[in-house]
Motif scaffolding. Structure first.
Motif, PDB file in Angstrom:
ATOM      1  N   GLU A 143      52.085  21.343  39.571  1.00 23.06           N
ATOM      2  CA  GLU A 143      52.368  20.272  38.633  1.00 23.06           C
ATOM      3  C   GLU A 143      51.132  19.418  38.476  1.00 23.06           C
ATOM      4  O   GLU A 143      50.496  19.063  39.468  1.00 23.06           O
ATOM      5  N   ARG A 254      53.228  22.715  35.336  1.00 21.56           N
ATOM      6  CA  ARG A 254      54.242  21.804  34.803  1.00 21.56           C
ATOM      7  C   ARG A 254      53.689  20.390  34.687  1.00 21.56           C
ATOM      8  O   ARG A 254      52.852  19.964  35.478  1.00 21.56           O
ATOM      9  N   GLY A 324      55.520  23.279  30.749  1.00 20.69           N
ATOM     10  CA  GLY A 324      56.963  23.290  30.925  1.00 20.69           C
ATOM     11  C   GLY A 324      57.739  22.801  29.723  1.00 20.69           C
ATOM     12  O   GLY A 324      58.951  22.962  29.683  1.00 20.69           O
TER      13      GLY A 324
END
Lengths: 463, 769
Positions: A143, A254, A324
């Protein structure tokens, strides 16, 4: 660290050499060069193999080996043989088919290349192989926030996995930017500019494997279409309508935390580098009535350039896509019938259309192509240059009575190189074109006859 | 137009020709009504253009997917979030069922229209139907010529266009058709006395009840008319047949609609109809008895019945009053009360008053919405009195009541529009009739003075009226005394009677009344000019004023058209990037809440400081907060401008929210002079979070001022998405911390008490537990 890696290597060597002993040893690879292009999120590997028959019998097929982790992500394998000397060198495409051999060590999967002419003992041949891997760049960290750039892992082997003995081999890895966080070293390993060089390695036994891990920056658009349904509707009244339904996702790292519009718009160079918003679709020439919309209506951010050679639709999803984030949309257009629909010598009609996804640099996880044949067509048959799943459906459209035959083709893991033409043959009698007009005319005729009759009838009881 | 209106002098062929001609005119009117509403689709796109109709669209989608039985039982937990909504029982299903049926019909013929397409074009289709119904109604009142004129006027009246452009999928779209159709069938029954039409009328009324809450207008207007007829001595068996089946069947059918249910017999809106029903029967009984008794016996009977009747009436009235008094709102729903007392809503129900379309209209809006019809209506009323029939008295009653209601609430302008069209249609048609008639008379008189008596008979009365009307229309002096007009009318009637008695005097009379040919031609020209002006205005209104969608905004700059598609950007983002069950709090689409819903914590939360608001949202399981902000591009109807209504509504539920806290010296402001309560409210913070970084000053283009508090941080919310032009900002609630350090106990108890004291018991849920 180094010790454990050595141990691992030795273990693999040991294991592989046991398993690989039964592979055909008629062939050896004199020289192998592999160029891995990591510039986009589709990994392209160009493999040049110079093979030599050292056995006693002639060879008709050459095997390519892939580790099981790569096979699942393998979108395409193409091979061609170099024919002729230096100046007059031409390339002849060869058939490549996946092949099940029970003796693959560690679940190695094989593809076999069928040579046009058998390779006689003592002869040598150069093969050019291209294969593409999708979903093979693994984002790490998983992420990232808006201001960070995206780093990915690429895993492969320093040695080419092959059932044959390779005398000399080199691997080049091209990275999209100069920023490479780390890479495994299997001596000799060099890094220069955008290129990592592994090798040359000499005399590697079959199934040699040495895992490498490259951690690099890749801010290209990780545009993945999870599901694409292309519907081609043929009307013999003069046009072919295409509707494409996309489910697009950013398959990179993400997005973490909030999205700040101030920063995104204020510093476009530094912010949201891994996100993307511009997409390009290459549409057929002379395309008309193009629309780009989604469930809630038209999306105004698109530009179309129509040419006689190609048409390009530049468009943006409603919002920039970060890791994402998803977007769905529909692109539809019409193309003139005479450019794509032909009559074959045996009287059948056929549609000649390109198979893959028109978006550039995009992976399609699941592609469904539906060809809606006109009402009354019979005996559809499909010619596709690669393996697809086929089925038939029936669809009822404007005022249909018997319904239209729909040829459904499904394929997973599609890359832009699959944009090759395919053909659908079918029988069609032009008289069926008149069915619906005749139906409408008779309905209106009956309506008027009924109303005339009704007006002339006197149904009242009292006179 | 008038040729078909005048009696068929030229035999059946001419009559047939008139019939075919008016049929084609009607078809063209239908095409006009449909196509004038397509500007929005052609200029923009074929989608539903407003926010509110998306709810109807969603319901329609559900209906087409799941079928009718699931639709009745549908409990929707997505709208009106904390409570949910029983859709089947709280919506007027007419529109949804209509569009659903149309969709089903098209699809069963294998025409693959999407539900959205059907919804977009429902309103234009029904406006064509409505103009045909207006033709039929006016034809019953004043003949086919007036009918055609009225239909043409209704096809393009701006007031109706504003609610029925393609893409506005609202109840009113089908309701106006149902309204006019019900009136037509009532008048038709009244004119023919046919039970067949009476039954149709009840069914049409049922359709109206299904479609719109405005059906109470019908069920009060028709009794009023019946009462009027009885009082003015116009009772007939036709009146009985027109009214009695409507009440009985109509009430039974209305009770079938879940949203009405027992309201059809229990609320005061319907009592008038029952009362008139009783009166009608009494009158009918009296007429019957009068027929079978001798006059002397009848007098005895009258005294007997009167004494018994009065007693019974008192008893009934007493029971009625008791029942009404027992119900909380005295049996009247808030909206109906605000119709009777225009100040009611602003005093008691801020949520109703907060919607702009519930405000009284301004004078310019009459001109905008019905244009020249406003000047033609008085002339039409006068024409209705010449002579007064059952049908024309109904038309007069309709226009008078609808004028009153439109004055109360701008939304009800929609009810006025058909009435105004009918009246203006009558006025125009009569005026044209008079003028063309006198031209014809003059021409004939000059060529052949002997032979035209029979032909020009219908003209005999008209010129004078026509002249009066033209005077009216052109000078627009509405204030001129009605008594004068009435006198004139009476004179006309008397003269007409005398004329018919003395045929030998006719010619002289006619000559006296026919207008000079020059002034007739001038009058026609002026009327045509008036009509042309009306058409131009309508087309302009349809193309420019009422077709701009509210989900997409456009602005014209020197370098071309600029599109602001932020709302859809935000909705698309929300639908793709949040979980299906995530709750989003927003205050923008409050009209969805309007229907009876005053209990909405989000308004309260928005006006609270950040922490308290976070607790409320968290207790409601809200994950995202959605704010409309126009400060960057100058979009005036954003949440900050509507915030004061939120405060008022919130103040109605939670008394400690006080409007003055948000006002500085009675002024609503957001600059540095704003009150601390305002600057600390969540609405302010969410709207202006990091706004100052765009231009360095934080200049709000809607309020035309720099914002008061520029640099602040959000502790309990994080920005997850902001659209391209900042018009929609979406925030996510930060998750509660796992561990509470140090002052945990203290803050916990504080949090509990504060939420306990401020939020109503229903939401008293400790966010920390």
């Amino acid at each position: 660290m180094e010790a454990s890696r050595c141990f691992l290597l030795v273990a693999i060597f040991f294991f592989l050499s046991i398993g690989g002993s039964c592979a055909a040893q008629d062939v050896q690879i004199v020289n192998a060069e592999r160029r891995i292009d990591l510039a986009s999120h589709i990994v392209k590997v160009y493999l040049t193999l110079k093979i030599e028959n050292i056995g006693t019998s002639s060879v008709t097929e050459v095997l390519l080996a892939f580790p099981p982790t790569q096979v699942n992500h393998l979108a395409l394998v193409k091979a061609q043989a170099a024919v002729g000397k230096r100046k007059k060198k031409t390339y002849v495409p060869l058939d490549v088919k996946s092949k099940d051999l029970p003796d693959g060590p560690n679940g190695t999967k094989y593809f076999s290349i069928y040579l046009l002419d058998p390779l006689n003992p003592g002869e040598a041949l150069t093969l050019e192989i291209l294969y593409m891997l999708t979903h093979s760049l693994e984002p790490f960290p998983l992420e990232i926030s808006q201001s960070e750039s995206q780093l990915v892992y690429f895993r492969d082997s320093a040695f080419i996995l092959s059932p044959y003995h390779i005398k000399e081999q080199t691997t080049f890895i091209k990275t999209p930017s100069k920023r490479v966080e780390s890479f495994s070293v299997v001596e000799p390993t060099n890094r220069a500019g955008l290129e990592l060089k592994y090798g040359p390695y000499n005399d590697q036994s079959p199934f040699s494997y040495s895992p490498i891990l490259v951690h690099l920056e890749n801010n290209n658009a990780f545009a993945v279409v999870e599901d694409l349904v292309r519907e081609v509707e043929i009307s013999h009244w003069g046009s072919i309508q295409i509707t494409e339904q996309y489910k697009l996702v950013h398959a990179g790292a993400r997005h973490k935390g909030g999205f700040s519009r101030v920063e995104y718009q204020g510093k476009p160079g530094y912010n949201g580098v891994s996100s993307f918003k511009n997409l390009l679709a290459r549409l057929p020439p002379k395309v008309h009535s193009v629309y780009y919309r989604d469930d809630i209506g038209n999306i105004s951010s698109s530009r179309l350039r129509v040419g006689s050679q190609k048409s390009e639709l530049e468009f943006e999803p409603r919002y920039p896509l970060f890791g994402g984030w998803k977007a769905t949309f529909v692109i539809g257009y019409g193309i003139p019938m005479e450019d794509f629909l032909f009559e074959s010598p045996d009287g059948r009609r056929y549609l000649n259309f390109s198979f893959g996804c028109p978006l550039s640099e995009t992976v399609v996880d699941k592609l469904t192509v539906k060809i809606v044949l006109p009402e009354g067509s019979q005996e559809p048959s499909v010619v596709v240059p690669f393996e697809v799943k086929q089925s038939l459906e029936r669809k009822y459209s404007y005022l249909d009575v018997v319904g239209r035959t729909v040829v459904v083709l499904e394929k997973t893991n599609v890359v832009p190189e699959h944009n090759s033409p395919f053909q659908v043959y079918y029988q069609f009698k032009p008289i069926f074109m008149l069915a619906e007009p005749v139906m409408l005319i008779s309905v209106f005729f009956l309506l008027f006859v009924t109303s005339i009759t009704y007006l002339h009838l006197d149904l009242s009881l009292r006179k | 137009m008038m040729t078909s209106g005048s009696p068929a002098a030229g035999g059946s062929l001419r009559h047939a020709f008139g019939g075919v001609l008016s049929f084609f005119i009607l078809v063209l009117i239908g095409v006009l009504a449909f196509s004038i509403r397509l500007f929005s689709v052609i200029k923009y796109e074929s989608v539903i253009h407003e926010f509110d109709p998306y709810f109807n669209y969603r319901v329609t989608q559900f209906l087409t997917k799941k079928g009718i039985y699931d639709f009745w039982n549908w409990f929707d937990d997505r709208t009106w979030y904390p409570l949910g909504r029983v859709i089947g029982g709280t919506v007027y299903p007419g529109l949804t069922l209509t569009a659903g049926t149309m969709w089903w019909l098209a699809n069963s013929l294998n025409i693959p229209l999407s539900v959205e397409t059907v919804c977009v074009f429902t309103a234009p289709i029904f406006s064509a139907f409505a103009s045909w119904a207006a033709y039929l109604l006016t034809k019953e009142v004043k003949g086919p010529g007036a009918g055609l004129t009225a239909a043409a006027l209704l096809a393009m009246v701006p007031s109706y266009i504003s609610r029925s452009v393609a893409g506005s999928y609202d109840n009113e779209a089908v309701a106006i058709f149902a309204l006019v159709n019900t009136f037509y069938l009532y008048v038709k029954t009244l004119n023919t006395g046919s039970l067949f039409y009476a039954t149709l009328n009840a069914i049409s009324y049922f359709y109206m009840v299904c479609s719109w809450g405005g059906y109470t207008f019908i069920i009060n207007l028709i009794p009023m008319h019946v009462l009027l007829c009885i009082v003015t001595g116009r009772y007939s068996s036709r009146l009985y047949i027109a009214y009695a089946p409507l009440v009985v069947l109509g009430t039974l059918l209305a009770a079938l609609v879940p949203v009405v249910g027992f309201n059809a017999v229990m609320t005061s809106e319907h009592f008038a109809s029952f009362l008139v029903f009783i009166i009608l029967h009494v009158v009918a009984l009296v007429h019957y008895i009068k027929g079978i008794l001798s006059p002397r016996m009848f007098k005895v009977a009258v005294t007997l019945v009167l004494s018994v009747g009065i007693v019974l009436c008192f008893a009934a009235v007493a029971i009625l009053i008791a029942v009404v008094a027992a119900s909380p709102t005295k049996g009247w729903s808030g909206r109906s009360l605000s119709l009777l007392d225009p100040t009611y809503a602003s005093k008691y129900i801020p949520i109703i008053a907060s919607v702009s379309e519930h405000q009284p209209p301004t004078w310019p809006s009459y001109f905008m919405d019905i244009n020249v019809l406003a000047f033609l209506v008085p002339a039409g009323i006068i024409a209705c009195f010449l002579p007064l029939s059952d049908a024309s008295s109904f038309a007069v009653l309709y226009i008078v009541t609808s004028v009153y209601f439109s004055g109360v609430m701008v939304r009800l302008m929609l009810v006025l529009a058909p009435a105004a069209c009918i009246m203006s249609g009558i006025a125009l048609s009569e005026a044209f009739g008079a003028l063309t008639g006198s031209i014809k008379f003059q021409l004939l008189a000059s060529s052949d003075p002997q032979d035209n008596a029979g032909d020009a008979t219908p003209v005999s009365v008209l010129p004078e009226n026509g002249k009066a009307k033209i005077d009216k229309a052109e000078e627009t002096t509405k204030e001129r005394g009605p008594s004068k007009k009435n006198k004139k009318k009476e004179k006309d009637v008397v003269e007409k009677a005398s004329v018919s008695h003395r045929p030998e005097n006719r010619r002289a009379e006619k000559k006296l009344r026919a207008l000079p040919i020059e002034s007739s031609v001038m009058g026609i020209l002026l009327l045509v000019l008036l009509g042309a002006f009306y058409v131009i205005h309508c087309v302009w209104a349809a193309a420019e004023a009422y077709s701009a969608p509210s989900i997409v905004l456009t602005s014209r700059t020197h370098d071309g058209l600029h599109v602001f598609d932020d709302f859809r950007e935000a909705y698309a983002w929300l639908s793709h990037n949040t979980e299906v069950d995530d709750k989003v709090a927003s205050c923008y689409r409050r009209q969805q809440y309007l229907e009876q819903h005053t209990y909405c914590n989000c308004w309260y939360a928005m006006s609270s400081p950040e922490k308290a608001a976070w607790e409320i949202f968290n207790s409601l399981d809200v994950k995202y907060v959605f704010v409309i902000f126009g400060g960057l591009v100058g979009y005036p109807s954003d949440d900050i401008n509507k915030f004061l209504w939120m405060v008022r509504i919130g103040g109605g539920v939670f008394p400690h929210i006080k409007e003055p806290d948000y006002l500085r010296d009675g002024n609503y402001r957001i600059d540095s002079m704003a009150t601390p309560t305002m600057l600390n409210s969540l609405m302010y913070k969410l709207s202006y979070y990091r706004f100052v970084e765009t231009d360095g000053k934080g200049f709000d283009r809607v309020r035309r001022t720099e914002i008061g508090k520029k640099n602040f941080k959000l502790t309990h919310f994080e920005e997850v998405f902001t659209t391209h032009h900042w018009m929609v900002r979406i925030y996510k609630l930060k998750t509660p911390r796992n561990r509470i350090r140090g002052k945990a106990k203290k803050s916990k108890s504080k949090a509990t008490t504060s939420s306990g004291s401020t939020i109503s018991p229903k939401t008293k849920k400790n966010p920390w537990q």
